[in-house]
Enzyme design. Structure first.
Site, PDB file in Angstrom:
ATOM      1  N   GLU A  76      27.637  49.222  31.834  1.00 38.34           N
ATOM      2  CA  GLU A  76      28.024  48.931  30.273  1.00 38.34           C
ATOM      3  C   GLU A  76      27.175  47.337  30.397  1.00 38.34           C
ATOM      4  OE1 GLU A  76      32.523  50.295  29.848  1.00 38.34           O
ATOM      5  OE2 GLU A  76      32.111  48.265  29.454  1.00 38.34           O
ATOM      6  N   HIS A  84      34.903  42.777  30.410  1.00 39.33           N
ATOM      7  CA  HIS A  84      35.626  43.918  30.035  1.00 39.33           C
ATOM      8  C   HIS A  84      36.076  44.229  31.399  1.00 39.33           C
ATOM      9  CE1 HIS A  84      35.572  48.314  28.874  1.00 39.33           C
ATOM     10  NE2 HIS A  84      36.521  48.062  29.032  1.00 39.33           N
TER      11      HIS A  84
END
Length: 284
Positions: free
Chosen positions: A100, A156
Site C-alpha cells: 500500500e 495504517h
C-alpha cells in the site's frame, strides 16, 4: 422576498469566511484505492467531493504503483481550478507481495511541503521491522495558521498488530523530534484502534495513549466505519503546545459521508468501509 434573499447571501458569505479562517485536515482509508475505483464515474465523483472538503488529506490503502488512479484523482481535483491540489506519495509499503501507499493531497495555496521521509523501522527481510506499513512522514509549512510548521505521521496498522504498532508511534515521535527539532506532530489514520483489535485492558501498554504529551482527538466511543460495526478504528492524535492550541474545539470528528450525501449502505461501502476523520486548525 428581497430580505430573505439578502439573508441567504449573507449567510453564505459568513460560511465562506469561516472556512477561509481555518485549515481542515483529514485522513481517509479509501478501501483498495486504485484505477478500478477511479474509473467508476459515480464512485470517483464522491471521492473527489469528499477530498475537496480538505486542505490536506492523507489517503490510505492506495494501491496504485504506476500512479494511474492518482493522476485521475488530481485531474478531477484540479478540473475547475488549475493547481488547486498537489500531492506527495510514499513508495509501496508492505512486508510481502501486498503493498500500500500513503498519499497526501494538499492545497498549495494554503500549505507547502518542507520535507518528508520514511521512518526506518528495521529490516523487513530479517523479520525484525516494527510496522507492516511504516509511516511516511511529511513536514508542512502553513503561513496562515497559529502553528506555522507541523508534521503529519500516517499509520495504517495491521489489525492483529495494532497494539504494538500504535505503541511504536511513540518511537516515531522521538525520531521526528530528533530529525527536525519539531514538537508539533499530528498522527492520523486507520490505526485499527478499537473493538477486538485494541481492547480496554490493552490501552495501558500503549505509550502514545498513556503519555501526557499526546492528545487523542477522536474518542473511543466514536464510530469511524461505514459498515454495520461501531468501532473507533481511525484516530487523530496531536502533540506539541502550538498544534494542540491551534485545534478548533470539537472539530475532530468522523465525516459521515453516507448521511451527508444520503447514500444507500451499498453505495457508501462501495466508496469505502471507513469514514474520513477530520480536524480543523485555527488561522491567525
Amino acid at each position: 422576498m428581497r430580505y430573505t434573499g439578502l439573508m441567504g447571501i449573507l449567510l453564505t458569505l459568513v460560511n465562506l469566511l469561516q472556512l477561509a479562517a481555518t485549515l481542515r485536515i483529514a485522513a481517509f482509508n479509501i478501501r483498495t484505492f486504485g484505477d478500478t475505483k477511479m474509473s467508476n464515474a459515480t464512485l470517483s465523483s464522491y471521492i473527489v467531493k469528499i477530498l475537496s472538503r480538505y486542505d490536506i488529506a492523507v489517503v490510505q490503502e492506495v494501491r496504485d504503483t504506476h500512479l494511474v488512479a492518482v493522476g485521475k484523482l488530481l485531474d478531477e481535483l484540479n478540473r475547475d481550478i488549475p493547481d488547486n491540489y498537489r500531492y506527495i506519495i510514499s513508495e509501496p509499503l508492505g512486508r510481502k507481495s501486498y503493498k500500500e501507499q500513503y498519499l497526501f493531497v494538499y492545497r498549495p495555496s494554503q500549505v507547502s511541503v518542507l520535507d518528508s521521509y520514511h521512518y526506518d523501522d528495521g529490516c523487513e527481510p530479517c523479520g525484525n521491522d516494527t510496522f507492516s506499513r511504516e509511516p511516511a512522514i511529511v513536514k508542512f509549512f502553513s503561513p496562515y495558521t497559529e502553528v506555522r510548521e507541523f508534521a503529519i505521521v500516517p499509520l495504517h496498522s495491521a489489525p492483529t498488530e495494532a497494539v504494538s504498532e500504535i505503541d511504536a508511534l511513540y518511537d516515531v515521535y522521538l525520531d521526528v523530534r530528533q530529525k527536525w527539532g519539531l514538537e508539533d506532530i499530528m498522527f492520523m489514520g486507520d490505526f485499527n484502534a478499537g473493538c477486538s483489535y485494541v481492547t480496554s485492558s490493552q490501552w495501558s501498554s500503549i505509550r502514545l495513549r498513556t503519555s501526557p504529551i499526546f492528545q487523542w482527538l477522536i474518542p473511543d466511543s466514536a464510530d469511524t466505519t461505514a459498515t454495520s460495526t461501531h468501532c473507533a478504528y481511525d484516530r487523530i492524535v496531536v502533540a506539541g503546545a502550538l498544534l494542540q492550541a491551534a485545534v478548533v474545539p470539537s472539530s475532530a470528528v468522523p465525516f459521515d459521508f453516507q448521511a451527508e450525501y444520503r447514500l444507500t449502505n451499498q453505495m457508501a461501502e462501495a466508496i469505502s468501509d471507513h469514514y474520513p476523520v477530520e480536524v480543523t486548525l485555527r488561522k491567525t
